[in-house]
Design a protein around this motif. Structure first.
Motif, PDB file in Angstrom:
ATOM      1  N   GLY A   1      -8.035   7.868  -6.169  1.00  0.00           N
ATOM      2  CA  GLY A   1      -6.595   7.928  -5.459  1.00  0.00           C
ATOM      3  C   GLY A   1      -6.659   8.664  -4.244  1.00  0.00           C
TER       4      GLY A   1
ATOM      5  N   ARG B   1      -9.969  10.154   5.872  1.00  0.00           N
ATOM      6  CA  ARG B   1      -9.634   8.958   6.583  1.00  0.00           C
ATOM      7  C   ARG B   1     -10.013   9.167   8.107  1.00  0.00           C
ATOM      8  NH1 ARG B   1      -5.000   6.190   3.657  1.00  0.00           N
ATOM      9  NH2 ARG B   1      -4.765   7.625   1.834  1.00  0.00           N
TER      10      ARG B   1
ATOM     11  N   THR C   1      -0.546   6.097   5.867  1.00  0.00           N
ATOM     12  CA  THR C   1      -0.765   6.168   7.374  1.00  0.00           C
ATOM     13  C   THR C   1       0.041   5.618   8.116  1.00  0.00           C
ATOM     14  OG1 THR C   1      -2.405   4.449   6.935  1.00  0.00           O
ATOM     15  CG2 THR C   1      -3.511   6.231   7.138  1.00  0.00           C
TER      16      THR C   1
ATOM     17  N   THR D   1       0.776  -1.333   0.135  1.00  0.00           N
ATOM     18  CA  THR D   1      -0.041   0.008  -0.001  1.00  0.00           C
ATOM     19  C   THR D   1       0.588   1.123   0.095  1.00  0.00           C
ATOM     20  OG1 THR D   1      -0.018   0.043   2.415  1.00  0.00           O
ATOM     21  CG2 THR D   1      -1.982  -1.335   1.128  1.00  0.00           C
ATOM     22  N   SER D   2       0.159   2.343  -0.342  1.00  0.00           N
ATOM     23  CA  SER D   2       1.023   3.559  -0.342  1.00  0.00           C
ATOM     24  C   SER D   2       1.914   3.823   0.692  1.00  0.00           C
ATOM     25  CB  SER D   2       0.334   4.873  -0.711  1.00  0.00           C
ATOM     26  OG  SER D   2      -0.350   4.290  -2.096  1.00  0.00           O
TER      27      SER D   2
ATOM     28  N   PRO E   1       3.664   0.395   5.249  1.00  0.00           N
ATOM     29  CA  PRO E   1       2.841  -0.367   4.152  1.00  0.00           C
ATOM     30  C   PRO E   1       2.644  -1.912   4.197  1.00  0.00           C
ATOM     31  CG  PRO E   1       4.822   0.782   3.286  1.00  0.00           C
ATOM     32  CD  PRO E   1       4.923   0.747   4.747  1.00  0.00           C
ATOM     33  N   LYS E   2       1.463  -2.243   3.760  1.00  0.00           N
ATOM     34  CA  LYS E   2       1.016  -3.840   3.925  1.00  0.00           C
ATOM     35  C   LYS E   2       1.144  -4.337   2.719  1.00  0.00           C
ATOM     36  CE  LYS E   2      -2.696  -1.174   5.328  1.00  0.00           C
ATOM     37  NZ  LYS E   2      -2.288   0.038   6.014  1.00  0.00           N
TER      38      LYS E   2
ATOM     39  N   ASP F   1     -15.659  10.024 -10.656  1.00  0.00           N
ATOM     40  CA  ASP F   1     -14.844   9.803  -9.661  1.00  0.00           C
ATOM     41  C   ASP F   1     -14.962   8.256  -9.335  1.00  0.00           C
ATOM     42  OD1 ASP F   1     -13.690   9.981  -7.234  1.00  0.00           O
ATOM     43  OD2 ASP F   1     -14.909  11.242  -6.195  1.00  0.00           O
ATOM     44  N   ASN F   2     -13.899   7.480  -8.787  1.00  0.00           N
ATOM     45  CA  ASN F   2     -14.193   6.321  -8.150  1.00  0.00           C
ATOM     46  C   ASN F   2     -13.119   6.114  -7.113  1.00  0.00           C
ATOM     47  OD1 ASN F   2     -11.824   4.295 -10.179  1.00  0.00           O
ATOM     48  ND2 ASN F   2     -12.413   6.402 -10.975  1.00  0.00           N
ATOM     49  N   TYR F   3     -13.789   5.317  -6.066  1.00  0.00           N
ATOM     50  CA  TYR F   3     -13.052   4.976  -4.962  1.00  0.00           C
ATOM     51  C   TYR F   3     -12.827   3.707  -4.765  1.00  0.00           C
ATOM     52  CZ  TYR F   3     -13.165   4.117   0.184  1.00  0.00           C
ATOM     53  OH  TYR F   3     -12.942   3.676   1.157  1.00  0.00           O
ATOM     54  N   TRP F   4     -11.521   3.438  -4.390  1.00  0.00           N
ATOM     55  CA  TRP F   4     -11.008   2.167  -3.857  1.00  0.00           C
ATOM     56  C   TRP F   4      -9.710   2.261  -3.442  1.00  0.00           C
ATOM     57  CZ3 TRP F   4      -7.623  -0.178  -7.874  1.00  0.00           C
ATOM     58  CH2 TRP F   4      -7.601   0.537  -9.247  1.00  0.00           C
TER      59      TRP F   4
HETATM   60  P1  ATP Z   1      -1.684   3.066   3.420  1.00  0.00           P
HETATM   61  O1  ATP Z   1      -2.654   2.228   3.464  1.00  0.00           O
HETATM   62  O2  ATP Z   1      -0.211   2.534   3.356  1.00  0.00           O
HETATM   63  O3  ATP Z   1      -1.849   3.956   4.659  1.00  0.00           O
HETATM   64  P2  ATP Z   1      -2.816   4.423   1.274  1.00  0.00           P
HETATM   65  O4  ATP Z   1      -4.198   4.041   1.986  1.00  0.00           O
HETATM   66  O5  ATP Z   1      -2.787   5.854   0.893  1.00  0.00           O
HETATM   67  O6  ATP Z   1      -1.684   4.119   2.008  1.00  0.00           O
HETATM   68  P3  ATP Z   1      -3.969   3.462  -1.339  1.00  0.00           P
HETATM   69  O7  ATP Z   1      -4.345   1.984  -1.152  1.00  0.00           O
HETATM   70  O8  ATP Z   1      -3.005   3.898  -2.513  1.00  0.00           O
HETATM   71  O9  ATP Z   1      -2.951   3.586  -0.071  1.00  0.00           O
HETATM   72  O10 ATP Z   1      -5.090   4.509  -1.140  1.00  0.00           O
HETATM   73  C1  ATP Z   1      -6.288   4.077  -0.929  1.00  0.00           C
HETATM   74  C2  ATP Z   1      -6.918   5.423  -0.351  1.00  0.00           C
HETATM   75  O11 ATP Z   1      -6.916   6.467  -1.002  1.00  0.00           O
HETATM   76  C3  ATP Z   1      -8.377   5.156   0.376  1.00  0.00           C
HETATM   77  O12 ATP Z   1      -8.643   4.420   1.585  1.00  0.00           O
HETATM   78  C4  ATP Z   1      -9.079   6.712   0.453  1.00  0.00           C
HETATM   79  O13 ATP Z   1      -8.565   7.062   1.638  1.00  0.00           O
HETATM   80  C5  ATP Z   1      -8.147   7.242  -0.669  1.00  0.00           C
HETATM   81  N1  ATP Z   1      -8.924   7.403  -1.771  1.00  0.00           N
HETATM   82  C6  ATP Z   1      -8.814   6.606  -2.913  1.00  0.00           C
HETATM   83  N2  ATP Z   1      -9.767   6.879  -3.732  1.00  0.00           N
HETATM   84  C7  ATP Z   1     -10.406   7.977  -3.432  1.00  0.00           C
HETATM   85  C8  ATP Z   1     -11.559   8.779  -3.966  1.00  0.00           C
HETATM   86  N3  ATP Z   1     -12.079   8.716  -5.249  1.00  0.00           N
HETATM   87  N4  ATP Z   1     -12.165   9.675  -3.135  1.00  0.00           N
HETATM   88  C9  ATP Z   1     -11.663   9.807  -1.746  1.00  0.00           C
HETATM   89  N5  ATP Z   1     -10.564   9.066  -1.242  1.00  0.00           N
HETATM   90  C10 ATP Z   1      -9.981   8.037  -2.118  1.00  0.00           C
END
Ligand code: ATP
Ligand code: MG
Length: 628
Positions: free
Chosen positions: A364, A495, A245, A241-242, A248-249, A385-388
């Motif tokens: 993202g 978050r 927070t 993961t990025s 990374p996992k 917009d898509n959330y994942w």
């Molecule tokens: P880590 O889990 O290591 O702290 P990270 O959560 O930034 O890092 P990613 O899996 O790249 O790693 O990001 C997912 C997160 O990005 C989501 O949980 C959310 O918080 C945010 N996110 C992704 N897409 C969207 C979106 N369309 N709108 C709002 N937030 C988003």
């Protein structure tokens, strides 16, 4: 035309039947015996007993439909090169790479770490691993040695695939010294390292360990490597993961479920068709790059663009030029990239013929309304917009025009995607919440096909991290806040650790940021909660201006600070007003463009910022300190 809610309901209530149908989108060498095995929750195994292969579905399967059609289009504004690989050429390259990896002893289940810039051989390496049944772990190119070393130790790769250097905004970043240092630091060094020498930065190969990619490519050219048929649940890759927070996992992805999920998403969500071209501006080091630069478009028979460069070089029109030149029909980018473009001449949006483009997808991070409005008006195309998350592998929330077109709402990633039984729940009680109530976005297991199978090498961490945060209810927590409005549109509010408590009021940092950003002078901002002896916490805002030169003097700055505060007052009320608004040149971000709030908070509170290994530019934190 189908109805979104009824398709979603069917995907949950008649799960087996639904996914049985979707599974027909990919090739199964051996048919599966069971759609889902969920006897050991929360671990889900999809398409049990079925055998397939990601490389076969992405490459081999499309040869008969037109071997001369474009498959991979490489554009580099860094080294000023363009090259298009047909499906046949991609097949040949992938086979040569698979043959060289096989000769290095790589077989099913072995890990290969890929530490590469955005060049075609990186994609060949990913697909070659898939072909061999080896597990790839792509690490974002240019990550520092410490990041790389910890990922090497976690994945324990037999082989590392790398290059002499990457290039960003015209500046060469040598990879080889970073890699050598990482291998020195780690406890599980690889047996061999394949180096693609691009001629960007001279290096000394390590005798007995480093091998030259070009030499191997010549030696193995023309060999065909048989596809290794994998059981559907066999891991295809590990991706970290990025690190926004914390630590990374290592997200472990399966094979069959991922192929099916991507194939269906290309149709229902992205509306991409075989023979068309997809442009995704992410990096292969991130999940968006895995799913929508490499596997998704290729599995759907589309050509995919691999772009090495920034959105502003040679000028802010380059992405639109690519759309024109390659008749891109579907484009996928991130708010961070569009915010960069916002600072450029808006006329660049009108300079190119964008008639082929149907929609721009963005994910993202939260897509703030001003950015969404700017780009949507500028392009005159739907913005989706898509959330994942890295964990889910594909969208949890998105408009799904391939099922039923519906109007979108700014600031909302629309609706739950089929397969995801997603809820907004109360974090204390675990109860489902009603319309307009803020809660944690959670997924009732099983996670759908394509989502993570486990944390690599650590099943306990998988259960403990994701499924144990709500008392008395085993649900997957996204660790994001959200709400559903009265019309059924979802909103992500930030978050769970980004909520500020000011004198008993719980405020989402995202809402305050949106408000700050709505001032015409502001390009982007980060709002954090800082400990305060009186109020518990206060909000502090850091804003980047579109034209900082217009606010050089202290007077101009404080006048602007008051103006922005007034905007927040009028939109959210005085309680949400940041105690300070400070102006900086740039925000501290991860390499994937996400604001590192925990580090900002630490600096504001005079603490050590902690793990900074994923930070893009450490000088941003320094500047922040000075501004304080
Ligand atoms: P880590 O889990 O290591 O702290 P990270 O959560 O930034 O890092 P990613 O899996 O790249 O790693 O990001 C997912 C997160 O990005 C989501 O949980 C959310 O918080 C945010 N996110 C992704 N897409 C969207 C979106 N369309 N709108 C709002 N937030 C988003
Ligand atoms: Mg996360």
């Amino acid at each position: 035309m189908a109805n979104l809610e009824s398709v979603h309901r069917r995907s949950i209530e008649q799960r087996d039947e639904f996914w049985q149908g979707e599974a027909k989108r990919v090739h199964w060498e051996t048919p599966f015996e069971q759609v889902l095995d969920f006897t050991n929750p929360p671990f889900a195994r999809w398409f049990v007993g079925g055998k397939t292969n990601l490389c076969y579905n992405a490459v081999d399967r499309w040869l008969d439909a037109g071997a001369d059609e474009a498959a991979l289009i490489w554009v580099s504004t860094e080294v000023d090169e363009r090259k298009t690989y047909s499906r046949r050429e991609l097949f040949d390259e992938v086979n040569a790479t698979a043959a060289m990896l096989r000769a290095q002893g790589v077989g099913p289940g072995d890990r290969v770490l890929i530490y590469m810039p955005m060049i075609p051989s990186a994609v060949f390496a990913m697909l070659a691993c898939a072909r061999l049944g080896a597990i790839h772990s792509v690490v974002f190119g240019g990550f520092a040695s410490v990041n790389l070393a910890s990922r090497i130790d976690d994945a324990k790769p037999k082989v590392i695939f790398s290059a002499d250097a990457g290039s960003r905004a015209g500046k060469v970043t040598p990879y080889k010294p970073l890699l050598d240092k990482a291998i020195e630091l780690c406890e599980h060094p690889p047996q061999s390292v394949i180096i693609h020498d691009r001629g960007l930065h001279a290096f000394e190969p390590v005798a007995g360990r480093d091998v030259d990619y070009d030499g191997l490519r010549r030696a193995y050219w023309g060999q065909t490597v048989p596809v290794q048929w994998m059981e559907s649940s066999d891991p295809s890759y590990v991706l970290y993961t990025s690190g926004t927070t914390g630590k990374p996992k290592g997200v472990q992805r399966d094979t069959g479920g991922y192929a099916v999920a991507l194939a269906s998403s290309m149709d229902y969500i992205f509306g991409g068709k075989a023979g068309e071209t997809f442009l995704c501006t992410s990096d292969i080091g991130w999940v968006v790059g895995h799913s929508y630069i490499v596997y998704g478009p290729l599995i759907a028979g589309m050509a995919t663009i691999l772009y090495e460069g920034t959105p502003v070089r040679p000028d802010g029109g380059i992405l639109w030029q690519l759309v024109q030149d390659y008749k891109v029909t579907v484009m996928f980018s991130a708010p961070t990239a569009i915010r960069v473009l916002k600072k450029q001449d808006p006329a660049l949006l009108k300079k190119y013929d964008l008639s082929s483009l149907r929609a721009l997808y963005m994910a993202g991070e939260p897509l703030d309304e001003p950015t969404a409005v700017w780009i949507s008006e500028g392009l005159g195309k739907p913005i989706i917009d898509n959330y994942w998350q890295t964990e889910t592998g594909w969208p949890i929330l998105a408009a799904q025009p391939g099922i039923e077109p519906r109007p979108t709402k700014f600031g909302s990633p629309s609706f739950p995607v089929y397969g995801f039984d997603v809820r907004v729940i109360d974090e204390q009680t675990g109860q489902d919440l009603g319309a307009n109530q803020k809660g944690v976005v959670a997924i009732v297991p099983p996670l759908p096909p394509g989502a993570m199978s486990t944390v690599w090498g650590d099943d306990t961490r998988f259960v403990d991290t994701y499924f144990s945060s709500v008392p008395g209810r085993q649900v997957y927590s996204t660790f994001d806040w959200g709400l559903v409005d009265g019309d059924g549109y979802w909103f992500i509010l930030g978050r769970t650790d980004d909520v500020i408590n000011v004198a008993g009021h719980r405020l989402g940092t995202r809402e305050i940021e949106e408000s700050v950003n709505s001032h015409a002078a502001v390009a982007e901002s980060a709002v954090v909660g800082v400990a305060d002896s009186l109020k518990g916490q206060v909000a502090v805002a850091f804003a980047v201006l579109k034209q900082p030169e217009a606010y050089e003097s202290d007077d101009a700055k404080s006048a602007l600070e008051r103006e922005v505060m007034k905007v927040v007052d009028s939109q959210l009320g005085a309680v949400a007003r940041p105690s300070r608004i400070l102006f900086v040149n740039a925000l501290p971000k991860t390499r994937s463009g996400k604001v590192l709030r925990r580090a900002i908070v630490a600096v504001c509170e005079g603490r050590d910022p902690g793990d900074l290994t994923t930070i893009e530019d450490p000088s941003t934190l320094q500047q922040l300190k000075e501004t304080l």
